[in-house]
Structure formats: structure tokens, C-alpha cells
Design a protein around this motif. Sequence first.
Motif, PDB file in Angstrom:
ATOM      1  N   LYS A 197       0.654  -1.493   0.147  1.00  0.00           N
ATOM      2  CA  LYS A 197       0.084   0.211  -0.028  1.00  0.00           C
ATOM      3  C   LYS A 197       0.717   1.562  -0.030  1.00  0.00           C
ATOM      4  O   LYS A 197       1.776   1.408   1.331  1.00  0.00           O
ATOM      5  CB  LYS A 197      -0.765   0.126   1.645  1.00  0.00           C
ATOM      6  N   ILE A 198       0.265   1.910  -0.830  1.00  0.00           N
ATOM      7  CA  ILE A 198       0.922   3.419  -0.979  1.00  0.00           C
ATOM      8  C   ILE A 198       0.344   4.609   0.062  1.00  0.00           C
ATOM      9  O   ILE A 198      -0.940   4.757  -0.616  1.00  0.00           O
ATOM     10  CB  ILE A 198       1.299   3.669  -2.755  1.00  0.00           C
ATOM     11  N   GLN A 199       0.307   4.896   0.989  1.00  0.00           N
ATOM     12  CA  GLN A 199      -0.325   5.571   2.175  1.00  0.00           C
ATOM     13  C   GLN A 199       0.003   6.666   1.791  1.00  0.00           C
ATOM     14  O   GLN A 199       0.410   7.475   0.572  1.00  0.00           O
ATOM     15  CB  GLN A 199       1.218   5.248   3.305  1.00  0.00           C
ATOM     16  N   SER A 200      -0.919   7.586   2.249  1.00  0.00           N
ATOM     17  CA  SER A 200      -1.417   9.198   1.694  1.00  0.00           C
ATOM     18  C   SER A 200      -0.153  10.005   1.597  1.00  0.00           C
ATOM     19  O   SER A 200       0.574  10.174   3.170  1.00  0.00           O
ATOM     20  CB  SER A 200      -2.517   9.748   2.639  1.00  0.00           C
ATOM     21  N   GLY A 201       0.156  10.736   1.158  1.00  0.00           N
ATOM     22  CA  GLY A 201       1.556  11.607   0.561  1.00  0.00           C
ATOM     23  C   GLY A 201       2.690  10.983   0.410  1.00  0.00           C
ATOM     24  O   GLY A 201       3.441  11.511  -0.197  1.00  0.00           O
ATOM     25  N   VAL A 202       2.701  10.035  -0.312  1.00  0.00           N
ATOM     26  CA  VAL A 202       3.518   9.448  -0.490  1.00  0.00           C
ATOM     27  C   VAL A 202       3.471   8.937  -2.076  1.00  0.00           C
ATOM     28  O   VAL A 202       2.708   8.510  -2.942  1.00  0.00           O
ATOM     29  CB  VAL A 202       4.275   7.833  -0.090  1.00  0.00           C
ATOM     30  N   THR A 203       4.877   8.877  -2.280  1.00  0.00           N
ATOM     31  CA  THR A 203       4.953   8.643  -3.857  1.00  0.00           C
ATOM     32  C   THR A 203       6.054   7.764  -4.288  1.00  0.00           C
ATOM     33  O   THR A 203       6.937   7.894  -4.403  1.00  0.00           O
ATOM     34  CB  THR A 203       5.975  10.214  -4.605  1.00  0.00           C
ATOM     35  N   LEU A 204       5.513   6.685  -5.459  1.00  0.00           N
ATOM     36  CA  LEU A 204       6.662   5.457  -5.288  1.00  0.00           C
ATOM     37  C   LEU A 204       6.332   5.711  -6.946  1.00  0.00           C
ATOM     38  O   LEU A 204       5.810   6.106  -7.822  1.00  0.00           O
ATOM     39  CB  LEU A 204       5.352   4.775  -4.797  1.00  0.00           C
ATOM     40  N   THR A 205       7.846   5.355  -7.538  1.00  0.00           N
ATOM     41  CA  THR A 205       8.062   5.893  -8.417  1.00  0.00           C
ATOM     42  C   THR A 205       9.037   4.631  -9.390  1.00  0.00           C
ATOM     43  O   THR A 205      10.088   3.716  -8.483  1.00  0.00           O
ATOM     44  CB  THR A 205       9.357   7.423  -9.278  1.00  0.00           C
ATOM     45  N   PHE A 206       8.958   3.931 -10.538  1.00  0.00           N
ATOM     46  CA  PHE A 206       9.598   2.662 -11.571  1.00  0.00           C
ATOM     47  C   PHE A 206       9.902   3.843 -12.024  1.00  0.00           C
ATOM     48  O   PHE A 206       9.158   4.533 -13.046  1.00  0.00           O
ATOM     49  CB  PHE A 206       8.554   2.029 -11.672  1.00  0.00           C
ATOM     50  N   GLU A 207      11.280   2.668 -12.984  1.00  0.00           N
ATOM     51  CA  GLU A 207      11.846   3.435 -13.897  1.00  0.00           C
ATOM     52  C   GLU A 207      11.552   2.653 -15.529  1.00  0.00           C
ATOM     53  O   GLU A 207      10.859   1.329 -14.696  1.00  0.00           O
ATOM     54  CB  GLU A 207      13.185   3.820 -13.528  1.00  0.00           C
ATOM     55  N   ALA A 208      11.425   2.895 -16.140  1.00  0.00           N
ATOM     56  CA  ALA A 208      11.204   1.798 -17.236  1.00  0.00           C
ATOM     57  C   ALA A 208      12.039   1.184 -17.373  1.00  0.00           C
ATOM     58  O   ALA A 208      13.214   1.159 -17.395  1.00  0.00           O
ATOM     59  CB  ALA A 208      12.137   3.027 -19.033  1.00  0.00           C
ATOM     60  N   GLY A 209      11.397  -0.122 -18.509  1.00  0.00           N
ATOM     61  CA  GLY A 209      11.799  -1.491 -18.362  1.00  0.00           C
ATOM     62  C   GLY A 209      11.965  -2.025 -17.250  1.00  0.00           C
ATOM     63  O   GLY A 209      12.526  -3.311 -17.368  1.00  0.00           O
ATOM     64  N   SER A 210      11.555  -1.819 -16.374  1.00  0.00           N
ATOM     65  CA  SER A 210      11.592  -2.409 -14.982  1.00  0.00           C
ATOM     66  C   SER A 210      10.427  -3.766 -14.922  1.00  0.00           C
ATOM     67  O   SER A 210       9.613  -3.580 -15.808  1.00  0.00           O
ATOM     68  CB  SER A 210      10.779  -1.628 -13.808  1.00  0.00           C
ATOM     69  N   LYS A 211      10.703  -4.320 -14.538  1.00  0.00           N
ATOM     70  CA  LYS A 211       9.671  -6.209 -13.982  1.00  0.00           C
ATOM     71  C   LYS A 211       9.424  -6.178 -12.796  1.00  0.00           C
ATOM     72  O   LYS A 211      10.311  -6.422 -12.219  1.00  0.00           O
ATOM     73  CB  LYS A 211       9.788  -6.722 -14.912  1.00  0.00           C
ATOM     74  N   ILE A 212       8.242  -6.124 -11.995  1.00  0.00           N
ATOM     75  CA  ILE A 212       7.966  -6.435 -10.579  1.00  0.00           C
ATOM     76  C   ILE A 212       6.819  -7.857 -11.228  1.00  0.00           C
ATOM     77  O   ILE A 212       5.956  -8.071 -11.590  1.00  0.00           O
ATOM     78  CB  ILE A 212       7.149  -5.314 -10.290  1.00  0.00           C
ATOM     79  N   THR A 213       7.408  -8.541 -10.121  1.00  0.00           N
ATOM     80  CA  THR A 213       7.105  -9.923 -10.306  1.00  0.00           C
ATOM     81  C   THR A 213       6.524 -10.609  -8.727  1.00  0.00           C
ATOM     82  O   THR A 213       7.023 -10.850  -8.399  1.00  0.00           O
ATOM     83  CB  THR A 213       7.759 -10.942 -11.245  1.00  0.00           C
ATOM     84  N   ALA A 214       4.842 -11.212  -9.129  1.00  0.00           N
ATOM     85  CA  ALA A 214       4.370 -11.510  -8.275  1.00  0.00           C
ATOM     86  C   ALA A 214       4.373 -13.023  -7.817  1.00  0.00           C
ATOM     87  O   ALA A 214       4.943 -13.396  -9.222  1.00  0.00           O
ATOM     88  CB  ALA A 214       3.130 -10.736  -7.986  1.00  0.00           C
ATOM     89  N   ASP A 215       4.172 -13.591  -6.713  1.00  0.00           N
ATOM     90  CA  ASP A 215       3.550 -14.780  -6.540  1.00  0.00           C
ATOM     91  C   ASP A 215       2.849 -15.284  -5.518  1.00  0.00           C
ATOM     92  O   ASP A 215       2.723 -15.022  -4.422  1.00  0.00           O
ATOM     93  CB  ASP A 215       5.175 -14.897  -5.829  1.00  0.00           C
ATOM     94  N   LYS A 216       2.027 -15.666  -6.641  1.00  0.00           N
ATOM     95  CA  LYS A 216       0.638 -16.339  -5.873  1.00  0.00           C
ATOM     96  C   LYS A 216       0.839 -17.495  -4.918  1.00  0.00           C
ATOM     97  O   LYS A 216       0.084 -17.999  -3.366  1.00  0.00           O
ATOM     98  CB  LYS A 216      -0.338 -17.076  -6.967  1.00  0.00           C
ATOM     99  N   SER A 217       1.416 -17.820  -4.645  1.00  0.00           N
ATOM    100  CA  SER A 217       2.467 -19.650  -3.555  1.00  0.00           C
ATOM    101  C   SER A 217       2.428 -18.094  -2.068  1.00  0.00           C
ATOM    102  O   SER A 217       2.370 -19.036  -0.868  1.00  0.00           O
ATOM    103  CB  SER A 217       3.494 -19.850  -3.783  1.00  0.00           C
ATOM    104  N   ASN A 218       2.881 -17.148  -2.333  1.00  0.00           N
ATOM    105  CA  ASN A 218       2.908 -16.880  -1.202  1.00  0.00           C
ATOM    106  C   ASN A 218       1.524 -15.757  -0.612  1.00  0.00           C
ATOM    107  O   ASN A 218       1.914 -15.259   0.432  1.00  0.00           O
ATOM    108  CB  ASN A 218       3.742 -15.482  -1.352  1.00  0.00           C
ATOM    109  N   GLY A 219       0.646 -16.191  -1.134  1.00  0.00           N
ATOM    110  CA  GLY A 219      -0.819 -14.998  -1.017  1.00  0.00           C
ATOM    111  C   GLY A 219      -1.077 -14.407  -1.759  1.00  0.00           C
ATOM    112  O   GLY A 219      -0.732 -14.401  -3.086  1.00  0.00           O
ATOM    113  N   THR A 220      -1.736 -13.517  -1.169  1.00  0.00           N
ATOM    114  CA  THR A 220      -2.402 -12.034  -2.073  1.00  0.00           C
ATOM    115  C   THR A 220      -1.116 -11.443  -1.707  1.00  0.00           C
ATOM    116  O   THR A 220      -0.778 -10.516  -1.503  1.00  0.00           O
ATOM    117  CB  THR A 220      -4.165 -12.047  -1.716  1.00  0.00           C
TER     118      THR A 220
END
Length: 390
Positions: free
Chosen positions: A58-81
Amino acid sequence: MKKLVLSLSVLSLLFASCSEDNDETTTTKIPVVGEISGDLTTNKTYPYGNYTLSGIVKIQSGVTLTFEAGSKITADKSNGTDALVVLNGGKLIVNGTAGEPVVFTESSQVPGSWGGIIMYGDAPIVGASSAPSATAEDGVLVNGVALTYGGSNPTHNGGSLKYVRVEYAGKKISDGTSEMNGFSFYSVGSGTVLENLVSYKGADDGFEFYGGTVSATNLISYGNFDDSFDWQDGWKGQLNSNWYAYQTGTGNFGMEIEAKTVDNAFWPVISGITLKRSTGTVVETPGEYDAIQFKKQGNGYFSNILVEGFTEGVFCRIQETTTNNAQVTGGKIKLTNFKINGTTPQTGYGGSTAFTITFPSGNFTTSTTATGASLTNGAWSTVNGATLLQ
């Protein structure tokens, strides 16, 4: 003297060769590796890299999260939601490009494995019985309480998503009623930028808007099990263009449009829509196979529409007599300059009781030259070497 001149000439050629070699030298970017988890309480920029997403971040109020071009973010369902959630007041900045999109995916590559990107704002909504707020259906809890959405800030700014692809999302939560989409926008305002987004092979809707005023351009919904595009709660984005849907394998409506049974005095506007359904695609829910369905007083103005392959259903289904009387006859639904490739009937009604659908003059017009969405293919719209623009 001739030897000296010759030597200087040779040296000149050597220096020139070295200079040319140096000009051709390229620097290979090395991706950063890391994990993203927990509540984000301070501004953070993730440089180009490969990251794992662990849990509901969760990105909290007042907080900015930035990703740079070409990035890959991978989730894993075996660890939960897993899901990336932008809470009201937070911002997500994703700076992808056509050649270097930012990809959010899941390791098993199974549709419905995670929750996708969920954004909350405080733009206005019109919920059931004209309520100004509603409870979210994504199952996300803050301090043990389900999130609500709705506000009075039409220009809410939740950040900027450019050239972003979400894969294998649309997780259904174990309570049996909560569902997540590829992209979910709750009360998101017009200050938010949504451009060149792809929802790929999710188990629910590709894109869903829950009220708000945000607009989106250059969207691709590919292979999502439920509806390609869906909205409710009085969403009224005015500057939408180039929406492309391709249903394959499993898919319901191309566009499902509702308004919580409230006769709103406004409507969203979208120009350039392509809705395609491949041969052999089956419905997830029996009977839900139309290109566009209007129900519960849903409305909208749509132009330059191309439809193909919805042979089991119709181009435009009006679900109830109340929607027909208030929205169609009332001039709040316009479908202009549309072209149907194939034999899909133009209109149809829902339920067991027949009624006549008659659009006011100029509100329902065909075209032989409609092109639908106009998109430029690139790495952002290509998965495993295959273009998503069929």
C-alpha cells in the motif's frame, strides 16, 4: 621528410579508427534486483530493475512511488495475495516507454494469480441510491476495515501511468464476493494520467472504473476472462480514446456499462473503440457475450467503433426497460459511426419481456469506414514475441 609525412598519416588513421570505435561503444544497463513489500510510508524511486512484489503493498497518503522504464515487477501467488494499492492521497508514477514498458506480472503465468494495480482517490461518485460513497469490492483492508471510496475532488491526482502492462491479475478473494481486476480505479480524478496501458490475461475485468472523473487513452484489454472494460458508480471521464479489446479463450462483455440504477445527468465519452472476439471464445458467465451491454441506467457517448466476432450476442444490448426509457429514449446513449464485421445483430434487449429499442435521430449510426482504436505496436503491446493487436 616523406617518411615523416607517411608516419603522421598512419598515426592520423589510427586515431580516427580509435575514435570511431569509441563512438560505437554502448553501455549495457544492469538491472537492480530487490523486493517490494509492506506499507510504503516515504517517497521511493525504484531504478530500472527486476523486483518481486510480496503481499498487498500500500502506498500511503502523501507518499509517491516511482518506477523507471524497463522495470519488471513479479508477484508470486504461492506466497498469498499480492497487489499494488495506491491509497487516496498517494501517488504512483510509472515512467515506461513504448520500447521499455514497465511490466507487472506473476511467476506462474496463470490468470487470476494476483490483484493487479488498484488506485483510490477522492473524486465524486454516484453510488446506489445516489450515495456519495461506497465500499470497495477488492477485499483490501486497512486496520481490518474494508476501504470506502467517493469524495468531492474531481481533479484528484493519483499519479501517472505510462506504458504499463499488468499480466495474469484478476484474483478472486476467498470470501467469494471480493474480486480484483487488471487495473481498478476507485474515485480516481482527472489529474491522474493513464496512457498506453495493457491488461493481459486476467481472470476478471481488464479495466474497471468505480466512479470518478479520470480519462484514459490507448488501452489494450487482451484475453481477460470477464469484461474487457467495465464501469459503475457514475464514472464520467470525458477525454477517453483508443480502447482496444481482444477476447480469446474466455470472455464476457466487451464493455459492461452500469450506473447503480441512478439516472445520471452526465455520461463518459470515448472515441476510437475496437472490440474483437476470437472464434471459439467461451463465456465465463452464461448469457454475457455481447459487445456492449447497458444496464442499471448506464450511459455514454461513443464514436468510431469497430466490432468483430460477437456472433452469439449483439452489438448493443439494453438490459432493462428503465435503461431503455431513460437512457436510450432520453438521448444519453450515443453509438455513432460504428462498423460491424460479420453477422452480429445491431441491438437486443435483456430479460424475458420484449421491448422496442428506438434511438433518437443521429444517436445510432453505422459507417463503412470506421477504424476503431488507432494504436502503434511496440514492445509495450507485445508479449512473448506476439503482438496483442490482432
